[in-house]
Write a protein that holds these residues in place. Sequence first.
Motif, PDB file in Angstrom:
ATOM      1  N   GLU A  37     -21.583  -2.677 -49.212  1.00 15.86           N
ATOM      2  CA  GLU A  37     -20.733  -3.251 -48.170  1.00 15.86           C
ATOM      3  C   GLU A  37     -20.882  -2.547 -46.815  1.00 15.86           C
ATOM      4  O   GLU A  37     -20.383  -3.036 -45.813  1.00 15.86           O
ATOM      5  CB  GLU A  37     -19.266  -3.206 -48.611  1.00 15.86           C
ATOM      6  CG  GLU A  37     -18.976  -4.155 -49.759  1.00 15.86           C
ATOM      7  CD  GLU A  37     -17.592  -3.980 -50.359  1.00 15.86           C
ATOM      8  OE1 GLU A  37     -16.902  -2.974 -50.064  1.00 15.86           O
ATOM      9  OE2 GLU A  37     -17.200  -4.866 -51.142  1.00 15.86           O
ATOM     10  N   ILE A  38     -21.596  -1.428 -46.782  1.00 16.96           N
ATOM     11  CA  ILE A  38     -21.791  -0.692 -45.531  1.00 16.96           C
ATOM     12  C   ILE A  38     -22.752  -1.483 -44.644  1.00 16.96           C
ATOM     13  O   ILE A  38     -23.854  -1.839 -45.059  1.00 16.96           O
ATOM     14  CB  ILE A  38     -22.369   0.724 -45.802  1.00 16.96           C
ATOM     15  CG1 ILE A  38     -21.431   1.528 -46.703  1.00 16.96           C
ATOM     16  CG2 ILE A  38     -22.652   1.458 -44.488  1.00 16.96           C
ATOM     17  CD1 ILE A  38     -20.053   1.755 -46.165  1.00 16.96           C
ATOM     18  N   GLU A  39     -22.313  -1.748 -43.437  1.00 21.96           N
ATOM     19  CA  GLU A  39     -23.157  -2.484 -42.493  1.00 21.96           C
ATOM     20  C   GLU A  39     -24.069  -1.529 -41.728  1.00 21.96           C
ATOM     21  O   GLU A  39     -23.698  -0.390 -41.454  1.00 21.96           O
ATOM     22  CB  GLU A  39     -22.282  -3.262 -41.514  1.00 21.96           C
ATOM     23  CG  GLU A  39     -21.505  -4.377 -42.194  1.00 21.96           C
ATOM     24  CD  GLU A  39     -20.743  -5.229 -41.206  1.00 21.96           C
ATOM     25  OE1 GLU A  39     -21.097  -5.244 -40.022  1.00 21.96           O
ATOM     26  OE2 GLU A  39     -19.793  -5.883 -41.646  1.00 21.96           O
ATOM     27  N   GLY A  40     -25.267  -1.993 -41.421  1.00 24.36           N
ATOM     28  CA  GLY A  40     -26.194  -1.226 -40.608  1.00 24.36           C
ATOM     29  C   GLY A  40     -27.090  -0.280 -41.370  1.00 24.36           C
ATOM     30  O   GLY A  40     -27.738   0.574 -40.755  1.00 24.36           O
ATOM     31  N   VAL A  41     -27.173  -0.427 -42.698  1.00 24.67           N
ATOM     32  CA  VAL A  41     -28.075   0.431 -43.481  1.00 24.67           C
ATOM     33  C   VAL A  41     -29.508  -0.002 -43.186  1.00 24.67           C
ATOM     34  O   VAL A  41     -29.859  -1.166 -43.338  1.00 24.67           O
ATOM     35  CB  VAL A  41     -27.767   0.342 -44.997  1.00 24.67           C
ATOM     36  CG1 VAL A  41     -28.757   1.163 -45.793  1.00 24.67           C
ATOM     37  CG2 VAL A  41     -26.343   0.786 -45.281  1.00 24.67           C
ATOM     38  N   LYS A  42     -30.320   0.939 -42.738  1.00 22.76           N
ATOM     39  CA  LYS A  42     -31.702   0.632 -42.361  1.00 22.76           C
ATOM     40  C   LYS A  42     -32.698   0.917 -43.486  1.00 22.76           C
ATOM     41  O   LYS A  42     -33.745   0.303 -43.560  1.00 22.76           O
ATOM     42  CB  LYS A  42     -32.082   1.419 -41.111  1.00 22.76           C
ATOM     43  CG  LYS A  42     -31.326   0.972 -39.866  1.00 22.76           C
ATOM     44  CD  LYS A  42     -31.749   1.784 -38.663  1.00 22.76           C
ATOM     45  CE  LYS A  42     -31.162   1.331 -37.367  1.00 22.76           C
ATOM     46  NZ  LYS A  42     -29.777   1.059 -37.294  1.00 22.76           N
ATOM     47  N   ASN A  43     -32.357   1.859 -44.360  1.00 21.14           N
ATOM     48  CA  ASN A  43     -33.258   2.262 -45.438  1.00 21.14           C
ATOM     49  C   ASN A  43     -33.171   1.247 -46.579  1.00 21.14           C
ATOM     50  O   ASN A  43     -32.206   1.230 -47.343  1.00 21.14           O
ATOM     51  CB  ASN A  43     -32.903   3.664 -45.930  1.00 21.14           C
ATOM     52  CG  ASN A  43     -33.879   4.193 -46.945  1.00 21.14           C
ATOM     53  OD1 ASN A  43     -34.539   3.440 -47.659  1.00 21.14           O
ATOM     54  ND2 ASN A  43     -33.978   5.510 -47.024  1.00 21.14           N
ATOM     55  N   LYS A  44     -34.196   0.418 -46.671  1.00 22.28           N
ATOM     56  CA  LYS A  44     -34.231  -0.645 -47.675  1.00 22.28           C
ATOM     57  C   LYS A  44     -34.191  -0.089 -49.097  1.00 22.28           C
ATOM     58  O   LYS A  44     -33.635  -0.714 -49.995  1.00 22.28           O
ATOM     59  CB  LYS A  44     -35.490  -1.488 -47.452  1.00 22.28           C
ATOM     60  CG  LYS A  44     -35.498  -2.800 -48.181  1.00 22.28           C
ATOM     61  CD  LYS A  44     -36.677  -3.660 -47.750  1.00 22.28           C
ATOM     62  CE  LYS A  44     -37.833  -3.428 -48.659  1.00 22.28           C
ATOM     63  NZ  LYS A  44     -38.927  -4.378 -48.509  1.00 22.28           N
ATOM     64  N   GLU A  45     -34.755   1.086 -49.298  1.00 28.60           N
ATOM     65  CA  GLU A  45     -34.776   1.680 -50.644  1.00 28.60           C
ATOM     66  C   GLU A  45     -33.372   1.993 -51.151  1.00 28.60           C
ATOM     67  O   GLU A  45     -33.106   1.884 -52.346  1.00 28.60           O
ATOM     68  CB  GLU A  45     -35.655   2.926 -50.658  1.00 28.60           C
ATOM     69  CG  GLU A  45     -37.128   2.609 -50.502  1.00 28.60           C
ATOM     70  CD  GLU A  45     -38.003   3.846 -50.476  1.00 28.60           C
ATOM     71  OE1 GLU A  45     -37.469   4.969 -50.643  1.00 28.60           O
ATOM     72  OE2 GLU A  45     -39.214   3.693 -50.287  1.00 28.60           O
ATOM     73  N   ILE A  46     -32.484   2.375 -50.252  1.00 25.61           N
ATOM     74  CA  ILE A  46     -31.101   2.641 -50.655  1.00 25.61           C
ATOM     75  C   ILE A  46     -30.454   1.338 -51.129  1.00 25.61           C
ATOM     76  O   ILE A  46     -29.796   1.307 -52.174  1.00 25.61           O
ATOM     77  CB  ILE A  46     -30.284   3.267 -49.502  1.00 25.61           C
ATOM     78  CG1 ILE A  46     -30.817   4.652 -49.154  1.00 25.61           C
ATOM     79  CG2 ILE A  46     -28.798   3.338 -49.868  1.00 25.61           C
ATOM     80  CD1 ILE A  46     -30.202   5.260 -47.899  1.00 25.61           C
ATOM     81  N   ILE A  47     -30.647   0.282 -50.377  1.00 22.33           N
ATOM     82  CA  ILE A  47     -30.071  -1.014 -50.737  1.00 22.33           C
ATOM     83  C   ILE A  47     -30.632  -1.489 -52.071  1.00 22.33           C
ATOM     84  O   ILE A  47     -29.894  -1.951 -52.942  1.00 22.33           O
ATOM     85  CB  ILE A  47     -30.309  -2.048 -49.628  1.00 22.33           C
ATOM     86  CG1 ILE A  47     -29.627  -1.600 -48.335  1.00 22.33           C
ATOM     87  CG2 ILE A  47     -29.810  -3.431 -50.044  1.00 22.33           C
ATOM     88  CD1 ILE A  47     -30.002  -2.402 -47.111  1.00 22.33           C
TER      89      ILE A  47
END
Length: 86
Positions: A37-47
């Motif tokens: 739900e965190i907006e603005g995550v840039k690291n695709k691997e985390i997602i």
Amino acid sequence: ETPDQIAQNFKEQGNDMLTQPVRYRKDALKYYTQGLEIEGVKNKEIIEALYSNRAYVHFLLGNFGHCIEDVEECLRLNPKHKKAVY
């Protein structure tokens, strides 16, 4: 903290819950969901990891429909994600 750091922290908290007794699995699910739900995550691997890990918890809880949804989302982000393919 950056969005990536916050999401990573939720992922780690979810992972920690999976090392606890079975009754903490729903807490792991909650942490992975909060990370997503965190907006603005840039690291695709985390997602990808959050979706993959949440899919695993859904599987453990017998929520197979939600498991499939998260696996599909993970594979949409990365068709070669090893855990999701498995």
